[in-house]
Design a protein around this motif. Structure first.
Motif, PDB file in Angstrom:
ATOM      1  N   UNK B  82       0.824  -1.211   0.000  1.00 13.89           N
ATOM      2  CA  UNK B  82       0.000   0.000   0.000  1.00 13.89           C
ATOM      3  C   UNK B  82       0.856   1.258   0.000  1.00 13.89           C
ATOM      4  N   UNK B  83       2.045   1.174   0.565  1.00 13.29           N
ATOM      5  CA  UNK B  83       2.957   2.318   0.567  1.00 13.29           C
ATOM      6  C   UNK B  83       3.767   2.399  -0.710  1.00 13.29           C
ATOM      7  N   UNK B  84       3.654   1.373  -1.529  1.00 20.20           N
ATOM      8  CA  UNK B  84       4.263   1.426  -2.844  1.00 20.20           C
ATOM      9  C   UNK B  84       5.635   0.820  -2.984  1.00 20.20           C
ATOM     10  N   UNK B  85       5.996  -0.109  -2.105  1.00 14.52           N
ATOM     11  CA  UNK B  85       7.327  -0.689  -2.212  1.00 14.52           C
ATOM     12  C   UNK B  85       7.368  -1.896  -3.139  1.00 14.52           C
ATOM     13  N   UNK B  86       6.224  -2.561  -3.293  1.00 15.19           N
ATOM     14  CA  UNK B  86       6.089  -3.551  -4.357  1.00 15.19           C
ATOM     15  C   UNK B  86       4.607  -3.627  -4.696  1.00 15.19           C
ATOM     16  N   UNK B  87       4.272  -4.268  -5.787  1.00 11.85           N
ATOM     17  CA  UNK B  87       2.885  -4.218  -6.237  1.00 11.85           C
ATOM     18  C   UNK B  87       2.523  -5.460  -7.045  1.00 11.85           C
ATOM     19  N   UNK B  88       1.251  -5.819  -7.050  1.00 10.09           N
ATOM     20  CA  UNK B  88       0.814  -6.924  -7.910  1.00 10.09           C
ATOM     21  C   UNK B  88       0.814  -6.436  -9.346  1.00 10.09           C
ATOM     22  N   UNK B 108      13.443   2.471  -6.733  1.00  8.51           N
ATOM     23  CA  UNK B 108      13.678   3.425  -5.643  1.00  8.51           C
ATOM     24  C   UNK B 108      13.313   4.859  -5.989  1.00  8.51           C
ATOM     25  N   UNK B 109      13.376   5.177  -7.273  1.00 11.45           N
ATOM     26  CA  UNK B 109      13.015   6.525  -7.709  1.00 11.45           C
ATOM     27  C   UNK B 109      11.618   6.903  -7.226  1.00 11.45           C
ATOM     28  N   UNK B 110      10.717   5.920  -7.217  1.00 13.19           N
ATOM     29  CA  UNK B 110       9.333   6.191  -6.853  1.00 13.19           C
ATOM     30  C   UNK B 110       9.015   5.915  -5.392  1.00 13.19           C
ATOM     31  N   UNK B 111      10.035   5.606  -4.606  1.00 10.10           N
ATOM     32  CA  UNK B 111       9.777   5.315  -3.185  1.00 10.10           C
ATOM     33  C   UNK B 111       9.179   6.524  -2.471  1.00 10.10           C
ATOM     34  N   UNK B 112       8.286   6.292  -1.498  1.00  6.55           N
ATOM     35  CA  UNK B 112       7.651   7.417  -0.783  1.00  6.55           C
ATOM     36  C   UNK B 112       8.636   8.255   0.018  1.00  6.55           C
ATOM     37  N   UNK B 187       5.641   0.051 -13.042  1.00  9.78           N
ATOM     38  CA  UNK B 187       6.107   0.797 -11.874  1.00  9.78           C
ATOM     39  C   UNK B 187       5.474   2.177 -11.816  1.00  9.78           C
ATOM     40  N   UNK B 188       5.318   2.744 -12.974  1.00 14.77           N
ATOM     41  CA  UNK B 188       4.691   4.063 -13.039  1.00 14.77           C
ATOM     42  C   UNK B 188       3.234   3.951 -12.599  1.00 14.77           C
ATOM     43  N   UNK B 189       2.584   2.908 -13.066  1.00 15.39           N
ATOM     44  CA  UNK B 189       1.189   2.713 -12.676  1.00 15.39           C
ATOM     45  C   UNK B 189       1.073   2.516 -11.182  1.00 15.39           C
ATOM     46  N   UNK B 190       1.969   1.717 -10.603  1.00 14.51           N
ATOM     47  CA  UNK B 190       1.943   1.473  -9.166  1.00 14.51           C
ATOM     48  C   UNK B 190       2.154   2.769  -8.405  1.00 14.51           C
ATOM     49  N   UNK B 191       3.021   3.625  -8.921  1.00 11.96           N
ATOM     50  CA  UNK B 191       3.250   4.930  -8.287  1.00 11.96           C
ATOM     51  C   UNK B 191       1.941   5.695  -8.186  1.00 11.96           C
ATOM     52  N   UNK B 192       1.202   5.733  -9.295  1.00 16.73           N
ATOM     53  CA  UNK B 192      -0.060   6.453  -9.284  1.00 16.73           C
ATOM     54  C   UNK B 192      -1.114   5.756  -8.428  1.00 16.73           C
ATOM     55  N   UNK B 193      -1.000   4.442  -8.297  1.00 16.42           N
ATOM     56  CA  UNK B 193      -1.927   3.713  -7.425  1.00 16.42           C
ATOM     57  C   UNK B 193      -1.746   4.117  -5.970  1.00 16.42           C
ATOM     58  N   UNK B 194      -0.543   4.566  -5.644  1.00  9.71           N
ATOM     59  CA  UNK B 194      -0.290   5.030  -4.282  1.00  9.71           C
ATOM     60  C   UNK B 194      -0.818   6.460  -4.094  1.00  9.71           C
ATOM     61  N   UNK B 195      -0.532   7.289  -5.089  1.00 12.26           N
ATOM     62  CA  UNK B 195      -0.884   8.701  -4.931  1.00 12.26           C
ATOM     63  C   UNK B 195      -2.292   9.056  -5.369  1.00 12.26           C
ATOM     64  N   UNK B 196      -2.873   8.222  -6.235  1.00 14.84           N
ATOM     65  CA  UNK B 196      -4.273   8.418  -6.623  1.00 14.84           C
ATOM     66  C   UNK B 196      -4.944   7.047  -6.500  1.00 14.84           C
ATOM     67  N   UNK B 197      -5.173   6.595  -5.280  1.00 11.00           N
ATOM     68  CA  UNK B 197      -5.623   5.207  -5.106  1.00 11.00           C
ATOM     69  C   UNK B 197      -7.015   4.946  -5.672  1.00 11.00           C
ATOM     70  N   UNK B 198      -7.278   3.673  -5.913  1.00 13.25           N
ATOM     71  CA  UNK B 198      -8.602   3.225  -6.334  1.00 13.25           C
ATOM     72  C   UNK B 198      -9.603   3.673  -5.277  1.00 13.25           C
ATOM     73  N   UNK B 199     -10.745   4.203  -5.678  1.00 18.35           N
ATOM     74  CA  UNK B 199     -11.737   4.634  -4.691  1.00 18.35           C
ATOM     75  C   UNK B 199     -12.068   3.486  -3.746  1.00 18.35           C
ATOM     76  N   UNK B 200     -12.058   3.766  -2.459  1.00 19.04           N
ATOM     77  CA  UNK B 200     -12.327   2.730  -1.466  1.00 19.04           C
ATOM     78  C   UNK B 200     -11.059   2.203  -0.840  1.00 19.04           C
ATOM     79  N   UNK B 201      -9.925   2.445  -1.465  1.00 22.62           N
ATOM     80  CA  UNK B 201      -8.660   1.985  -0.891  1.00 22.62           C
ATOM     81  C   UNK B 201      -8.073   3.075  -0.013  1.00 22.62           C
ATOM     82  N   UNK B 202      -7.271   2.662   0.929  1.00 24.82           N
ATOM     83  CA  UNK B 202      -6.636   3.615   1.832  1.00 24.82           C
ATOM     84  C   UNK B 202      -5.609   4.435   1.066  1.00 24.82           C
ATOM     85  N   UNK B 203      -5.611   5.720   1.297  1.00 26.37           N
ATOM     86  CA  UNK B 203      -4.585   6.574   0.720  1.00 26.37           C
ATOM     87  C   UNK B 203      -3.457   6.700   1.748  1.00 26.37           C
ATOM     88  N   UNK B 204      -2.375   5.961   1.515  1.00 25.56           N
ATOM     89  CA  UNK B 204      -1.315   5.932   2.512  1.00 25.56           C
ATOM     90  C   UNK B 204      -0.487   7.211   2.531  1.00 25.56           C
TER      91      UNK B 204
END
Lengths: 406, 464
Positions: B82-88, B108-112, B187-204
């Protein structure tokens, strides 16, 4: 000796010598050199019997600050040594003779839904079933947690209402946050009455209000603030009765000592310190600094002889006031998120910790081990308190809900 | 803020970290272990129908170095995702599941810990860019399409510029190697999944406002993903030097010295003694702790039966409650029924003035400040003045001090006297109370209210 401030390896006079702090030893040798022999014995006696403050007067003024700092550090180290001397055993070692705790069945017994945003704070009413909670969206709600009915709702003029408290009489609630104030709302039995109209501004800080608590009456409120201070207020007049200065950064939490006679409370802050205060004099009577990050929550052990703290360093710690030191750390390698709020069970055997990883960890206070981990919340747990009779505890979360666990 | 800095120097000069950075560093330590060449998780290319899936690892949880149960490992792993360190690789929702799903590490470029605060213009560029690519796998999800429509409305004036940026980015992407592109896209998509999460998901990325001001470091915050500065960082800036800290003044240090001196003078107890005390307190109260001993007849929260609360409000105290009064004078003073019984006993002995004085002084401290002077006078007249009707015996030192205090009455006017009286009560009145037949009878008394069968069968209706 006069050149003792310089590098000792250099022979003869050295130009551009770096001024160095004159240590006490250097001062002594300097004075011994200057005193005539007959005055020697009295001279030495004088030096050894003077208080530290007087000794510094021997030194040149522009080195006073450095010397004072050195003295402060020396005293601090001495204090640590004195504290360490009495550390003859660990709490968990003594606790080996106590039976271990079995499995606990702790479940969510009620879920309170109704807040539109993160729940930031909650408090119990003395009647053991009502609670007040506050949220990021500015709403403060009074619930009968037993029936899950909402009984009152107030909208604050600001967002992030970080603190709320129930009055001992059950007839009022206090709250505040980004408005830098603590306001008291009397609770009316008439549901139609506009509570906001009766609001009374009591406390005024110069930064956000992080916590508030009524003392043992409806007439006084204790507050802590992002401005680094705590304060005691007279509710009726809004008068400041006492202020407490000593934290070097935002104060995030406070808890009143449970004693009938005591006039003390403990506070925790972003300076990683937990301070114990005398409410009467405003003095900090004890201070503890072992956490590695912000202290988010402090709570007294039921006897009042100790208190626990929860911190962003992912640990909870127990400090005993009589031993004057930290006596236990509650941590695990797998817990890496900060603890936001802590409370004890009635006997003090269990410590409940709400964490930023959405879980609640239950610790065996004496043995230092974790007894249980409770899942359920879907976002950070921001607040946690035991009910007045210890039959349950309530947790509030950024997932907009509150849960009652028993 | 109170003397605020983003970081503060601790006494050993090591730079302090803000609370968020502390957690990022710990997660990055776990990532480092996971990525360790010898002991970490194997990352490989997996063959699938017509193509290869590069650089993935499966979700089987055997890689966590810490010994932790499966449920906890899953939870921690989900948080790290959820914090974006790895993703499905094929889901916008960032969780960790213990099945055959494949995951990829984030660059690492996209790490929080790089303090990203990407703006909506960047998100618009990203979504726009996605629509320019023909691949089915890059089609926008519903919520993304909605966001895009919203952004188009919001940035209507700038849209041409955004479109151009998107085109430029798409061009750059096309030039990349196919495999590399697959990885970077995800990886780019995962980055955006962290910063613009799917509605209903926690925004970490949501921060606690109390700490957020300390975490804002304008010179470090990255706002632009597709901007001109594309400095690649291969390591986390979680360990960074602290800015200057304000030096304490001479007066502050003198206060510090006084404080340390006072602390040194304090009397301390040995750990062994303290430990025994904690053990004995806990042992004594465990029978009153509902988490250990179920209340009689039941815990209301579990059984929905409020009998135990009704019993407590009744005037007849149960045996257990009376027993507790014997634990210490504070217990009897804390319980309103206890106070009442204690007072009753003392009145029967015509020695109640001490307790009444103590109670009156407690009451004064609870009153609004406006009422204090009058109340203080009343107490003085009743208990301490020459010829007082309920004269109490206080040592001469306290008496003199109190006489002084009463002239300029504050809430703590009777503090010394109260302390003296408390000690007296503790050693004298209280011990007599416990030994008295009055108390012993209460202790032996059978519970007047027996099994409340008339309550147990009803479940109160719950609404809301």
């Amino acid at each position: 000796i006069l050149n003792s401030g310089c590098n000792n390896n250099v022979k003869g006079k050295v130009k551009g010598c770096e001024p160095r702090v004159l240590s006490l030893q250097n001062i002594l040798s300097l004075i011994l050199f200057l005193l005539p022999a007959s005055a020697l014995t009295t001279g030495i006696y004088m030096i050894f019997s003077t208080k530290p403050e007087m000794a510094t007067q021997e030194v040149q003024p522009n080195e006073t600050l450095t010397n004072l700092k050195a003295e402060s550090d020396t005293l601090k180290t001495k204090l640590e040594d004195e504290r360490a001397k009495l550390h003859d055993v660990e709490l968990h070692q003594v606790a080996e003779k106590v039976d271990g705790l079995g499995q606990f069945i702790m479940k969510t017994r009620r879920t309170l839904k109704g807040h539109g945003n993160k729940v930031l704070c909650m408090d119990w009413c003395k009647d053991k079933r009502r609670i007040v909670s506050s949220s990021q969206d500015g709403k403060v709600i009074v619930w009968d947690a037993f029936t899950t009915n909402k009984e009152h709702a107030v909208t604050m003029p600001c967002t992030w209402v970080m603190a709320c408290a129930y009055a001992p009489s059950g007839c009022a609630v206090a709250c505040g946050g980004l408005d830098n104030k603590c306001s008291v709302y009397p609770l009316s039995l008439d549901k139609n009455e506009n509570l906001a109209a009766k609001k009374k501004s009591v406390a005024m800080h110069t930064n956000y209000l992080s916590a508030c608590s009524f003392t043992n009456s409806d007439m006084q409120i204790l507050t802590s603030s992002g401005d680094g201070t705590c304060a005691l207020w007279d509710v009726e007049s809004g008068q400041l009765l006492q202020s407490f200065h000593g934290h070097a950064a935002d104060v995030l939490c406070l808890d009143l000592a449970p004693s009938e006679t005591g006039n003390t409370f403990v506070s925790g802050g972003c300076d990683k310190k937990a301070n114990v205060w005398d409410m009467r004099s405003g003095q900090c009577i004890q201070s503890f600094e072992t956490h590695e990050s912000d202290i988010n929550s402090v709570r007294y052990y039921p006897s009042g002889d100790a208190f626990a703290s929860g911190s962003d360093d992912a640990t909870c710690r127990l400090y005993d006031l009589r031993a004057d030191r930290e006596v236990a750390i509650y941590s695990k390698e797998s817990i890496i998120f900060g603890a936001s709020s802590v409370d004890f069970s009635l006997s003090g055997r269990l410590l409940f910790g709400g964490y930023n990883d959405y879980t609640i960890n239950v610790w065996d206070v004496l043995k230092g081990t974790r007894v249980s981990i409770l899942f359920g919340h879907e976002n950070r747990v921001s607040t946690l308190r035991l009910s007045p009779d210890g039959t349950a505890f309530c947790s509030g979360s950024w997932d907009h809900t509150l849960r009652i666990w028993a | 803020m109170a003397q605020t800095n983003s970081y503060r120097q601790s006494s050993n000069g090591v730079a302090d970290e803000s609370p968020n950075m502390l957690v990022y560093r710990k997660m990055e330590d776990v990532i480092a272990h996971m990525q360790d060449e010898t002991n970490g998780i194997p990352v490989r290319t997996v063959k699938s129908f017509l193509s290869k899936i590069p650089s993935v690892f499966s979700g089987k949880i055997h890689f966590f170095i810490v010994t932790v149960k499966r449920l906890e490992a899953l939870h921690l792993g989900t948080l790290m995702a959820a914090h974006g360190y790895f993703f499905p690789i094929s889901d916008h929702v960032l969780t960790l599941k213990d099945d055959g799903t494949f995951y990829r590490f984030q660059t690492p470029y996209f790490w929080p810990s790089n303090c990203w605060e990407p703006e909506n213009t960047d998100y618009a560029v990203y979504l726009c860019k996605r629509t320019m690519q023909n691949k089915a796998r890059l089609e926008l999800a519903d919520y993304e399409a909605e966001s895009l429509a919203r952004l188009q409305r919001a940035f209507a004036r700038k849209w041409e510029f955004i479109f151009m940026q998107a085109e430029a980015q798409a061009k750059v992407d096309k030039k990349r190697d196919k495999i590399e592109r697959k990885i970077l896209d995800s990886q780019e998509r995962a980055f955006w999944d962290v910063h613009r999460p799917v509605p209903g998901c926690v925004n970490t990325t949501e921060a606690d406002i109390k700490k957020s001001s300390r975490m804002k470091q304008p010179h470090k915050t990255r706002k632009s993903v597709y901007g001109l500065q594309n400095d690649i960082q291969s390591h986390s800036p979680a360990h960074t030097p602290a800015p200057e800290v304000k030096e304490p003044t001479e007066e502050e240090i003198r206060d510090q010295i006084q404080h340390w001196q006072a602390q040194l003078d304090r009397h301390r107890l040995k750990m062994s003694k303290v430990a025994e005390s904690l053990l004995s307190y806990t042992g004594q109260y465990v029978e009153y702790d509902p988490f250990f001993t179920s209340p009689e007849p039941s815990n209301p929260w579990i059984s929905d039966d409020i009998t135990v609360w009704e019993l407590e409000t009744s005037k007849e105290p149960g045996q257990q409650r009376v027993k507790r009064w014997g634990f210490g004078i504070n217990e009897v003073l804390k319980d309103p029924v206890g106070r009442e019984q204690f007072l009753k006993f003392l009145e029967s002995e015509f020695s109640s003035e001490n307790l009444r004085f103590w109670l009156a002084v407690q009451e004064v401290k609870k009153r609004p400040i406006r009422e204090v002077p009058t109340r203080v006078q009343e107490i003085w007249q009743e208990f301490l003045a020459p010829g007082a009707p309920s004269a109490i015996n206080v040592d001469s030192k306290s008496y003199d001090k109190t006489t002084q205090n009463v002239k300029d009455p504050g809430r703590y006017a009777f503090e010394d006297a109260q302390e003296h009286i408390y000690k007296l009560m503790k050693s004298d009145s209280y011990s007599r109370f416990l030994r008295s037949t009055f108390y012993q009878e209460l202790l032996q008394a059978k519970k007047k209210v027996n099994n409340c069968t008339y309550h147990c069968s009803n479940n109160p209706s719950r609404t809301g």
